[in-house]
Design a protein around this motif. Structure first.
Motif, PDB file in Angstrom:
ATOM      1  N   GLY A   1       0.956  -1.347  -0.119  1.00  0.00           N
ATOM      2  CA  GLY A   1       0.035   0.050  -0.077  1.00  0.00           C
ATOM      3  C   GLY A   1       0.814   1.026   0.227  1.00  0.00           C
ATOM      4  O   GLY A   1       2.147   1.005  -0.194  1.00  0.00           O
ATOM      5  N   GLY A   2       0.285   2.212   0.237  1.00  0.00           N
ATOM      6  CA  GLY A   2       1.189   3.762   0.317  1.00  0.00           C
ATOM      7  C   GLY A   2       1.477   3.757   1.683  1.00  0.00           C
ATOM      8  O   GLY A   2       1.123   2.984   2.736  1.00  0.00           O
TER       9      GLY A   2
ATOM     10  N   GLU B   1       7.505  -0.743  -6.274  1.00  0.00           N
ATOM     11  CA  GLU B   1       8.513   0.004  -6.808  1.00  0.00           C
ATOM     12  C   GLU B   1       9.677  -0.667  -6.842  1.00  0.00           C
ATOM     13  O   GLU B   1      10.628  -0.331  -7.714  1.00  0.00           O
ATOM     14  CB  GLU B   1       8.725   1.007  -5.601  1.00  0.00           C
ATOM     15  CG  GLU B   1       7.558   2.164  -5.616  1.00  0.00           C
ATOM     16  CD  GLU B   1       6.506   1.901  -4.678  1.00  0.00           C
ATOM     17  OE1 GLU B   1       5.779   2.859  -4.330  1.00  0.00           O
ATOM     18  OE2 GLU B   1       6.558   0.609  -4.349  1.00  0.00           O
ATOM     19  N   GLN B   2      10.099  -1.842  -6.206  1.00  0.00           N
ATOM     20  CA  GLN B   2      11.020  -2.794  -6.218  1.00  0.00           C
ATOM     21  C   GLN B   2      10.816  -4.117  -6.969  1.00  0.00           C
ATOM     22  O   GLN B   2      11.437  -4.781  -7.212  1.00  0.00           O
ATOM     23  CB  GLN B   2      11.420  -3.249  -4.791  1.00  0.00           C
ATOM     24  CG  GLN B   2      11.784  -1.942  -3.781  1.00  0.00           C
ATOM     25  CD  GLN B   2      12.912  -1.271  -4.146  1.00  0.00           C
ATOM     26  OE1 GLN B   2      13.878  -1.846  -4.641  1.00  0.00           O
ATOM     27  NE2 GLN B   2      12.946   0.077  -3.643  1.00  0.00           N
TER      28      GLN B   2
ATOM     29  N   LEU C   1       5.169   5.105  -5.649  1.00  0.00           N
ATOM     30  CA  LEU C   1       3.913   4.760  -6.684  1.00  0.00           C
ATOM     31  C   LEU C   1       2.677   5.313  -6.281  1.00  0.00           C
ATOM     32  O   LEU C   1       2.404   5.345  -5.364  1.00  0.00           O
ATOM     33  CB  LEU C   1       3.777   3.488  -7.385  1.00  0.00           C
ATOM     34  CG  LEU C   1       4.735   2.969  -8.404  1.00  0.00           C
ATOM     35  CD1 LEU C   1       4.183   1.568  -8.657  1.00  0.00           C
ATOM     36  CD2 LEU C   1       4.586   3.720  -9.786  1.00  0.00           C
ATOM     37  N   PRO C   2       1.856   6.251  -7.120  1.00  0.00           N
ATOM     38  CA  PRO C   2       0.632   6.724  -6.810  1.00  0.00           C
ATOM     39  C   PRO C   2      -0.187   5.392  -6.384  1.00  0.00           C
ATOM     40  O   PRO C   2      -0.211   4.551  -6.692  1.00  0.00           O
ATOM     41  CB  PRO C   2       0.137   7.542  -7.902  1.00  0.00           C
ATOM     42  CG  PRO C   2       1.079   7.550  -8.858  1.00  0.00           C
ATOM     43  CD  PRO C   2       2.257   6.693  -8.381  1.00  0.00           C
TER      44      PRO C   2
ATOM     45  N   VAL D   1      -2.344   3.630  -8.928  1.00  0.00           N
ATOM     46  CA  VAL D   1      -1.357   2.654  -9.514  1.00  0.00           C
ATOM     47  C   VAL D   1      -1.356   1.163  -9.046  1.00  0.00           C
ATOM     48  O   VAL D   1      -1.488   0.179  -9.613  1.00  0.00           O
ATOM     49  CB  VAL D   1      -0.240   3.236 -10.130  1.00  0.00           C
ATOM     50  CG1 VAL D   1       0.762   2.136 -11.007  1.00  0.00           C
ATOM     51  CG2 VAL D   1      -0.317   4.564 -10.815  1.00  0.00           C
ATOM     52  N   LYS D   2      -1.023   1.445  -7.505  1.00  0.00           N
ATOM     53  CA  LYS D   2      -0.901   0.232  -6.889  1.00  0.00           C
ATOM     54  C   LYS D   2      -2.303  -0.924  -6.722  1.00  0.00           C
ATOM     55  O   LYS D   2      -2.391  -1.834  -6.893  1.00  0.00           O
ATOM     56  CB  LYS D   2      -0.387   0.238  -5.372  1.00  0.00           C
ATOM     57  CG  LYS D   2       0.876   0.899  -5.516  1.00  0.00           C
ATOM     58  CD  LYS D   2       1.528   1.255  -3.805  1.00  0.00           C
ATOM     59  CE  LYS D   2       2.786   1.876  -3.962  1.00  0.00           C
ATOM     60  NZ  LYS D   2       3.477   1.799  -2.786  1.00  0.00           N
ATOM     61  N   GLU D   3      -3.381   0.156  -6.813  1.00  0.00           N
ATOM     62  CA  GLU D   3      -4.798  -0.652  -6.633  1.00  0.00           C
ATOM     63  C   GLU D   3      -5.034  -1.249  -7.991  1.00  0.00           C
ATOM     64  O   GLU D   3      -5.688  -2.318  -8.040  1.00  0.00           O
ATOM     65  CB  GLU D   3      -5.775   0.496  -6.333  1.00  0.00           C
ATOM     66  CG  GLU D   3      -5.794   1.107  -4.919  1.00  0.00           C
ATOM     67  CD  GLU D   3      -6.830   2.142  -4.751  1.00  0.00           C
ATOM     68  OE1 GLU D   3      -8.038   1.784  -5.087  1.00  0.00           O
ATOM     69  OE2 GLU D   3      -6.467   3.137  -4.422  1.00  0.00           O
ATOM     70  N   ASP D   4      -4.651  -0.746  -9.133  1.00  0.00           N
ATOM     71  CA  ASP D   4      -4.945  -1.209 -10.205  1.00  0.00           C
ATOM     72  C   ASP D   4      -4.079  -2.689 -10.438  1.00  0.00           C
ATOM     73  O   ASP D   4      -4.574  -3.354 -11.319  1.00  0.00           O
ATOM     74  CB  ASP D   4      -4.465  -0.294 -11.570  1.00  0.00           C
ATOM     75  CG  ASP D   4      -5.357   0.837 -11.429  1.00  0.00           C
ATOM     76  OD1 ASP D   4      -6.417   0.756 -11.045  1.00  0.00           O
ATOM     77  OD2 ASP D   4      -5.188   1.675 -12.319  1.00  0.00           O
TER      78      ASP D   4
END
Length: 199
Positions: free
Chosen positions: A8-9, A118-119, A163-164, A167-170
């Motif tokens: 998540g963020g 991100e990684q 990352l926003p 974008v992660k949710e998608d």
């Protein structure tokens, strides 16, 4: 062994979720914990960070994470360099822990990795499912400022280094929304764990 990633963020509520999963009796590999272990006094990772960022990031022989954060998040180049030093060590330690649980015969392991996308952990083939803990931008910002005692600019720069969230949710298999109370989040996680057990 099924392995489920939790991501998540920053300040979206991942720790609350992983704590609840741990309390429910499941093994959790925590990348945040691993990231602290790989920079403990005496590690070559800490020496490399000291060479890059200067002696003043060490306080009483221990890494001053707040000072390091101020330096790293103030510069894209320094943040990239910090990642280059720590990311391979963290990845290796996570793999070791997953191997350990596999040897122990665990059937289900959760793995909390804040910088999962991100990684590029999705490319490892280690994970059967990816769960994203999501929150709206204002809630995320307010939580981060309160939690880490940051001003709005500092908090924004940390959020922007990832990352926003949309974008992660998608990219997620499952999204757990966390815009409400702690109790509401607990109910959602309990319902999700029930699904996982039944699945």
């Amino acid at each position: 062994m099924r392995v489920i990633a939790i991501t998540g963020g920053i300040a979206s509520g991942k720790s609350a979720v992983t704590n609840q999963i741990r309390m429910a009796g499941y093994p959790v590999v925590d990348a945040d914990l691993v990231s602290r272990q790989v920079v403990e006094p005496g590690t070559h990772t800490l020496e490399e960070i000291k060479e890059t960022f200067g002696e003043d990031i060490i306080k009483n022989g221990v890494l001053d994470r707040k000072r390091l954060g101020q330096k790293a998040f103030g510069s894209q180049a320094l943040l990239k360099r910090l990642t280059e030093i720590t990311a391979p060590e963290i990845r290796s330690a996570i793999q070791d822990q997953l191997s350990f649980y596999k040897i122990k015969g665990k059937s289900l392991v959760f793995c909390a990795i804040p910088l999962f996308f991100e990684q590029h952990y999705e490319d490892t083939g280690w994970f059967d499912q990816v769960v994203v803990i999501a929150t709206n931008e204002r809630t995320q910002l307010d939580r981060l400022m309160a939690r880490d005692h940051l001003d709005e600019w500092e908090a924004q720069s940390r959020i922007k280094s990832q990352l926003p969230l949309n974008v992660k949710e998608d990219k997620a298999d499952v999204v757990i929304e966390n815009n409400g109370t702690a109790e509401e989040l607990q109910e959602k996680v309990a319902a999700y764990l029930k699904e996982v057990e039944e699945g």
